[in-house]
Design a protein around this motif. Structure first.
Motif, short mmCIF file in Angstrom:
data_model
loop_
_atom_site.label_atom_id
_atom_site.label_comp_id
_atom_site.label_asym_id
_atom_site.label_seq_id
_atom_site.Cartn_x
_atom_site.Cartn_y
_atom_site.Cartn_z
N UNK A 103 0.85 -1.19 0.00
CA UNK A 103 0.00 0.00 0.00
C UNK A 103 0.88 1.24 0.00
N UNK A 104 0.75 2.04 -1.03
CA UNK A 104 1.41 3.34 -1.09
C UNK A 104 0.49 4.33 -0.38
N UNK A 105 1.02 5.05 0.57
CA UNK A 105 0.19 5.87 1.46
C UNK A 105 0.24 7.36 1.14
N UNK A 106 1.38 7.85 0.76
CA UNK A 106 1.59 9.29 0.61
C UNK A 106 1.66 9.70 -0.85
N UNK A 107 1.41 10.97 -1.12
CA UNK A 107 1.55 11.48 -2.48
C UNK A 107 2.94 11.19 -3.03
N UNK B 64 4.46 3.43 -6.63
CA UNK B 64 3.18 2.75 -6.88
C UNK B 64 2.99 2.53 -8.37
N UNK B 65 3.15 3.58 -9.16
CA UNK B 65 2.95 3.46 -10.61
C UNK B 65 3.96 2.51 -11.24
N UNK B 66 5.19 2.54 -10.78
CA UNK B 66 6.21 1.64 -11.31
C UNK B 66 5.86 0.19 -11.02
N UNK B 67 5.53 -0.09 -9.75
CA UNK B 67 5.19 -1.47 -9.39
C UNK B 67 3.91 -1.94 -10.08
N UNK C 19 -3.41 4.45 -1.53
CA UNK C 19 -4.42 4.91 -0.57
C UNK C 19 -5.10 6.22 -0.97
N UNK C 20 -4.38 7.25 -1.43
CA UNK C 20 -5.07 8.49 -1.81
C UNK C 20 -6.06 8.30 -2.97
N UNK C 21 -5.83 7.31 -3.80
CA UNK C 21 -6.69 7.04 -4.95
C UNK C 21 -7.99 6.35 -4.54
N UNK C 22 -7.89 5.41 -3.59
CA UNK C 22 -9.07 4.64 -3.18
C UNK C 22 -8.91 4.17 -1.73
N UNK C 23 -9.08 5.09 -0.75
CA UNK C 23 -8.87 4.70 0.65
C UNK C 23 -9.81 3.59 1.11
N UNK C 24 -11.02 3.56 0.59
CA UNK C 24 -11.97 2.53 0.99
C UNK C 24 -11.46 1.13 0.58
N UNK C 25 -10.90 1.03 -0.60
CA UNK C 25 -10.37 -0.25 -1.07
C UNK C 25 -9.22 -0.72 -0.18
#
Length: 126
Positions: free
Chosen positions: A66-70, A76-79, A111-117
């Motif tokens: 889980x990537x948490x911060x901006x 995140x995008x690389x992985x 997480x910033x993209x979809x915290x609920x998920x």
């Protein structure tokens, strides 16, 4: 020399150049949700988990990173583009460098993209 993108589809093309996972990543299920997918996590927990996954009885221990911060958006995008795969270079005791593809990260969330998920993923692992 042809250049290939590191991902599930091209993984076998790297065999012989670097060590690649010998386990079937399609059979690996998430058993760990790890908040923070930076270099320390990838060079330690994900590395050791990758070693454990070579035993088929451990197939329930893949990692959801889980990537948490901006600031984490780049990794995140690389992985995500690489299906969670990345290359780790280990300096051995004799000074030689060993390159291996790590396959233990089987999911990545931002997480910033979809915290609920992210919350649902964490709750489902309990």
């Amino acid at each position: 020399m042809t250049s290939y993108k590191l991902n599930n589809q091209n993984l076998s093309r790297f065999e012989g150049e670097v060590s690649i996972p010998k386990y079937n990543r399609n059979n690996v299920k998430t058993g760990i949700v790890h908040v923070g997918i930076g270099g320390f996590h990838r060079s330690h927990e994900a590395f050791y988990t990758d070693q454990l996954l070579h035993d088929e009885s451990n197939a329930d221990w893949g990692i959801c990173g889980v990537a948490l911060l901006d600031f984490d958006a780049k990794i995140y995008n690389t992985l995500k583009e690489q299906d969670g795969l990345y290359t780790l270079v280990v300096k051995e005791l004799d000074g030689t460098l060993t390159k291996r593809v790590i396959g233990s990260i089987v999911e990545v969330l931002y997480a910033p993209e979809d915290p609920k998920k992210v919350i649902e993923k964490m709750a489902s692992q309990m």
